[in-house]
Scaffold this motif. Structure first.
Motif, PDB file in Angstrom:
ATOM      1  N   ILE A  30       0.846  -1.200   0.000  1.00  0.00           N
ATOM      2  CA  ILE A  30       0.000   0.000   0.000  1.00  0.00           C
ATOM      3  C   ILE A  30       0.880   1.249   0.000  1.00  0.00           C
ATOM      4  O   ILE A  30       1.764   1.386   0.857  1.00  0.00           O
ATOM      5  CB  ILE A  30      -0.923   0.037   1.239  1.00  0.00           C
ATOM      6  CG1 ILE A  30      -1.828  -1.188   1.282  1.00  0.00           C
ATOM      7  CG2 ILE A  30      -1.744   1.323   1.260  1.00  0.00           C
ATOM      8  CD1 ILE A  30      -2.615  -1.341   2.577  1.00  0.00           C
ATOM      9  N   ILE A  31       0.620   2.133  -0.944  1.00  0.00           N
ATOM     10  CA  ILE A  31       1.272   3.442  -0.961  1.00  0.00           C
ATOM     11  C   ILE A  31       0.187   4.503  -1.061  1.00  0.00           C
ATOM     12  O   ILE A  31      -0.632   4.475  -1.972  1.00  0.00           O
ATOM     13  CB  ILE A  31       2.251   3.599  -2.143  1.00  0.00           C
ATOM     14  CG1 ILE A  31       3.408   2.599  -2.005  1.00  0.00           C
ATOM     15  CG2 ILE A  31       2.788   5.037  -2.212  1.00  0.00           C
ATOM     16  CD1 ILE A  31       4.388   2.628  -3.166  1.00  0.00           C
ATOM     17  N   GLU A  32       0.193   5.404  -0.114  1.00  0.00           N
ATOM     18  CA  GLU A  32      -0.710   6.556  -0.118  1.00  0.00           C
ATOM     19  C   GLU A  32       0.173   7.791  -0.276  1.00  0.00           C
ATOM     20  O   GLU A  32       0.956   8.118   0.624  1.00  0.00           O
ATOM     21  CB  GLU A  32      -1.510   6.608   1.180  1.00  0.00           C
ATOM     22  CG  GLU A  32      -2.276   7.885   1.436  1.00  0.00           C
ATOM     23  CD  GLU A  32      -3.260   8.303   0.376  1.00  0.00           C
ATOM     24  OE1 GLU A  32      -2.843   8.985  -0.579  1.00  0.00           O
ATOM     25  OE2 GLU A  32      -4.444   7.971   0.513  1.00  0.00           O
ATOM     26  N   ALA A  33       0.101   8.435  -1.435  1.00  0.00           N
ATOM     27  CA  ALA A  33       0.941   9.606  -1.708  1.00  0.00           C
ATOM     28  C   ALA A  33       0.124  10.743  -2.306  1.00  0.00           C
ATOM     29  O   ALA A  33       0.658  11.587  -3.024  1.00  0.00           O
ATOM     30  CB  ALA A  33       2.092   9.212  -2.622  1.00  0.00           C
ATOM     31  N   SER A  34      -1.153  10.759  -2.032  1.00  0.00           N
ATOM     32  CA  SER A  34      -2.026  11.816  -2.552  1.00  0.00           C
ATOM     33  C   SER A  34      -1.619  13.176  -1.991  1.00  0.00           C
ATOM     34  O   SER A  34      -1.007  13.265  -0.925  1.00  0.00           O
ATOM     35  CB  SER A  34      -3.479  11.532  -2.192  1.00  0.00           C
ATOM     36  OG  SER A  34      -3.928  10.360  -2.827  1.00  0.00           O
ATOM     37  N   VAL A  35      -1.981  14.205  -2.720  1.00  0.00           N
ATOM     38  CA  VAL A  35      -1.740  15.598  -2.339  1.00  0.00           C
ATOM     39  C   VAL A  35      -0.240  15.862  -2.117  1.00  0.00           C
ATOM     40  O   VAL A  35       0.206  16.283  -1.047  1.00  0.00           O
ATOM     41  CB  VAL A  35      -2.577  16.030  -1.107  1.00  0.00           C
ATOM     42  CG1 VAL A  35      -2.555  17.539  -0.948  1.00  0.00           C
ATOM     43  CG2 VAL A  35      -4.010  15.532  -1.206  1.00  0.00           C
ATOM     44  N   ASN A  36       0.531  15.547  -3.134  1.00  0.00           N
ATOM     45  CA  ASN A  36       1.958  15.837  -3.217  1.00  0.00           C
ATOM     46  C   ASN A  36       2.225  16.295  -4.646  1.00  0.00           C
ATOM     47  O   ASN A  36       1.572  15.817  -5.574  1.00  0.00           O
ATOM     48  CB  ASN A  36       2.802  14.584  -2.939  1.00  0.00           C
ATOM     49  CG  ASN A  36       2.987  14.315  -1.466  1.00  0.00           C
ATOM     50  OD1 ASN A  36       3.645  15.052  -0.763  1.00  0.00           O
ATOM     51  ND2 ASN A  36       2.380  13.226  -1.005  1.00  0.00           N
ATOM     52  N   PRO A  37       3.179  17.193  -4.875  1.00  0.00           N
ATOM     53  CA  PRO A  37       3.470  17.650  -6.243  1.00  0.00           C
ATOM     54  C   PRO A  37       4.373  16.685  -7.022  1.00  0.00           C
ATOM     55  O   PRO A  37       5.479  17.027  -7.428  1.00  0.00           O
ATOM     56  CB  PRO A  37       4.160  18.997  -6.006  1.00  0.00           C
ATOM     57  CG  PRO A  37       4.829  18.848  -4.682  1.00  0.00           C
ATOM     58  CD  PRO A  37       3.911  17.960  -3.866  1.00  0.00           C
ATOM     59  N   ILE A  38       3.890  15.459  -7.222  1.00  0.00           N
ATOM     60  CA  ILE A  38       4.649  14.423  -7.923  1.00  0.00           C
ATOM     61  C   ILE A  38       4.245  14.447  -9.400  1.00  0.00           C
ATOM     62  O   ILE A  38       3.100  14.153  -9.723  1.00  0.00           O
ATOM     63  CB  ILE A  38       4.353  13.028  -7.325  1.00  0.00           C
ATOM     64  CG1 ILE A  38       4.713  13.004  -5.838  1.00  0.00           C
ATOM     65  CG2 ILE A  38       5.090  11.941  -8.091  1.00  0.00           C
ATOM     66  CD1 ILE A  38       4.215  11.772  -5.099  1.00  0.00           C
ATOM     67  N   SER A  39       5.174  14.770 -10.286  1.00  0.00           N
ATOM     68  CA  SER A  39       4.819  14.854 -11.704  1.00  0.00           C
ATOM     69  C   SER A  39       4.998  13.533 -12.440  1.00  0.00           C
ATOM     70  O   SER A  39       4.366  13.298 -13.460  1.00  0.00           O
ATOM     71  CB  SER A  39       5.626  15.955 -12.404  1.00  0.00           C
ATOM     72  OG  SER A  39       7.005  15.669 -12.324  1.00  0.00           O
ATOM     73  N   LYS A  40       5.863  12.659 -11.917  1.00  0.00           N
ATOM     74  CA  LYS A  40       6.060  11.363 -12.560  1.00  0.00           C
ATOM     75  C   LYS A  40       6.518  10.330 -11.544  1.00  0.00           C
ATOM     76  O   LYS A  40       7.027  10.664 -10.484  1.00  0.00           O
ATOM     77  CB  LYS A  40       7.063  11.467 -13.700  1.00  0.00           C
ATOM     78  CG  LYS A  40       8.467  11.783 -13.253  1.00  0.00           C
ATOM     79  CD  LYS A  40       9.426  11.774 -14.423  1.00  0.00           C
ATOM     80  CE  LYS A  40      10.846  11.913 -13.891  1.00  0.00           C
ATOM     81  NZ  LYS A  40      11.838  11.518 -14.821  1.00  0.00           N
ATOM     82  N   GLU A  98       1.789  13.615 -14.681  1.00  0.00           N
ATOM     83  CA  GLU A  98       1.633  13.878 -16.110  1.00  0.00           C
ATOM     84  C   GLU A  98       1.593  12.592 -16.922  1.00  0.00           C
ATOM     85  O   GLU A  98       0.990  12.538 -17.978  1.00  0.00           O
ATOM     86  CB  GLU A  98       2.757  14.796 -16.593  1.00  0.00           C
ATOM     87  CG  GLU A  98       2.686  16.166 -15.941  1.00  0.00           C
ATOM     88  CD  GLU A  98       3.871  17.046 -16.289  1.00  0.00           C
ATOM     89  OE1 GLU A  98       4.719  16.640 -17.107  1.00  0.00           O
ATOM     90  OE2 GLU A  98       3.938  18.154 -15.734  1.00  0.00           O
ATOM     91  N   PHE A  99       2.276  11.562 -16.426  1.00  0.00           N
ATOM     92  CA  PHE A  99       2.243  10.261 -17.086  1.00  0.00           C
ATOM     93  C   PHE A  99       2.646   9.174 -16.106  1.00  0.00           C
ATOM     94  O   PHE A  99       3.199   9.452 -15.049  1.00  0.00           O
ATOM     95  CB  PHE A  99       3.150  10.246 -18.328  1.00  0.00           C
ATOM     96  CG  PHE A  99       4.600  10.472 -18.039  1.00  0.00           C
ATOM     97  CD1 PHE A  99       5.449   9.415 -17.773  1.00  0.00           C
ATOM     98  CD2 PHE A  99       5.132  11.755 -18.020  1.00  0.00           C
ATOM     99  CE1 PHE A  99       6.788   9.619 -17.492  1.00  0.00           C
ATOM    100  CE2 PHE A  99       6.470  11.972 -17.745  1.00  0.00           C
ATOM    101  CZ  PHE A  99       7.307  10.890 -17.482  1.00  0.00           C
ATOM    102  N   LEU A 100       2.347   7.941 -16.476  1.00  0.00           N
ATOM    103  CA  LEU A 100       2.736   6.771 -15.694  1.00  0.00           C
ATOM    104  C   LEU A 100       3.824   6.031 -16.469  1.00  0.00           C
ATOM    105  O   LEU A 100       3.879   6.122 -17.696  1.00  0.00           O
ATOM    106  CB  LEU A 100       1.535   5.852 -15.482  1.00  0.00           C
ATOM    107  CG  LEU A 100       0.383   6.433 -14.659  1.00  0.00           C
ATOM    108  CD1 LEU A 100      -0.805   5.485 -14.656  1.00  0.00           C
ATOM    109  CD2 LEU A 100       0.829   6.731 -13.239  1.00  0.00           C
ATOM    110  N   HIS A 120      -2.776  15.363 -14.061  1.00  0.00           N
ATOM    111  CA  HIS A 120      -2.619  15.930 -15.394  1.00  0.00           C
ATOM    112  C   HIS A 120      -2.373  14.845 -16.440  1.00  0.00           C
ATOM    113  O   HIS A 120      -1.706  15.076 -17.438  1.00  0.00           O
ATOM    114  CB  HIS A 120      -1.454  16.933 -15.407  1.00  0.00           C
ATOM    115  CG  HIS A 120      -1.643  18.070 -14.447  1.00  0.00           C
ATOM    116  ND1 HIS A 120      -2.275  19.235 -14.791  1.00  0.00           N
ATOM    117  CD2 HIS A 120      -1.296  18.199 -13.146  1.00  0.00           C
ATOM    118  CE1 HIS A 120      -2.302  20.045 -13.754  1.00  0.00           C
ATOM    119  NE2 HIS A 120      -1.726  19.428 -12.723  1.00  0.00           N
ATOM    120  N   LEU A 121      -2.891  13.665 -16.190  1.00  0.00           N
ATOM    121  CA  LEU A 121      -2.707  12.538 -17.109  1.00  0.00           C
ATOM    122  C   LEU A 121      -3.515  12.747 -18.381  1.00  0.00           C
ATOM    123  O   LEU A 121      -4.694  13.046 -18.316  1.00  0.00           O
ATOM    124  CB  LEU A 121      -3.136  11.230 -16.450  1.00  0.00           C
ATOM    125  CG  LEU A 121      -2.312  10.784 -15.239  1.00  0.00           C
ATOM    126  CD1 LEU A 121      -3.016   9.659 -14.509  1.00  0.00           C
ATOM    127  CD2 LEU A 121      -0.926  10.379 -15.659  1.00  0.00           C
TER     128      LEU A 121
END
Length: 184
Positions: A124-134, A156-158, A177-178
């Protein structure tokens, strides 16, 4: 008295009082909870239990960085540090090979280190509400991942081989932004 809850192997929950056992035995603490304690750093007392600590809760504090010594906690299975002031996740995260759950939501983390792939037990990874672009390509080597929460993360992409995560049952990617998703 510290703002802390603890759980021993006997699952006794209480407040940590700064005293040592008179029998000379080492205290076995498996769970520490420092949530909502207005902390600016990880308390040094955590490192007294680095051999036995399995769960660490540091929710809703003002912690800006994780000390290197935290990553000596080899038994750590759950690390919960949401709603803090972290700006990065150190590469030393790779040493937490038994980590199953990671919650870094509501911080300022901009990226996962490539060597997150070494945390092969992560489910489980919860990383919501962080400025992660990729996400790094190594992320797709987390083959035991069952739940991934990346809402409001500026993604922006996976990674192209994201479909390798065949155990993934919950994937939340709201408010990103996907433009496209990789082929599965």
């Amino acid at each position: 008295m510290q703002c802390l809850e603890m759980t021993t192997k006997r699952k006794i929950i209480g407040r940590l009082v700064p005293c040592r056992c008179f029998r000379g035995e080492e205290e076995i603490i498996s769970v520490l909870d420092y949530s909502h304690c207005s902390l600016q750093q990880v308390p040094k007392e955590v490192f007294n239990f680095e051999r036995t600590l399995e769960e660490l809760y540091l929710d809703a504090n003002q912690i800006e960085e994780l000390p290197k010594q935290l990553f000596n906690c080899q038994a750590l299975r759950k690390l919960s540090i949401p709603d803090n002031d972290l700006s990065n996740l150190p590469t030393t995260i790779a040493s937490l090979v038994n980590l199953k759950e990671l919650d870094i939501s509501k911080n300022g983390v901009q990226e996962f280190p490539e060597n997150i792939k070494c945390c092969k037990c992560l489910t489980i990874i919860e990383a919501s509400v962080n400025p992660i672009s990729k996400l790094p390509d190594g992320f797709t080597q987390l083959l035991n991942l069952t739940q991934l929460y990346l809402n409001d993360a500026f993604l922006e992409f996976l990674p192209a081989n994201f479909g390798r995560l065949v155990k993934l049952r919950i994937l939340e990617l709201r408010e990103n932004h996907l433009k496209t998703l990789p082929n599965i």
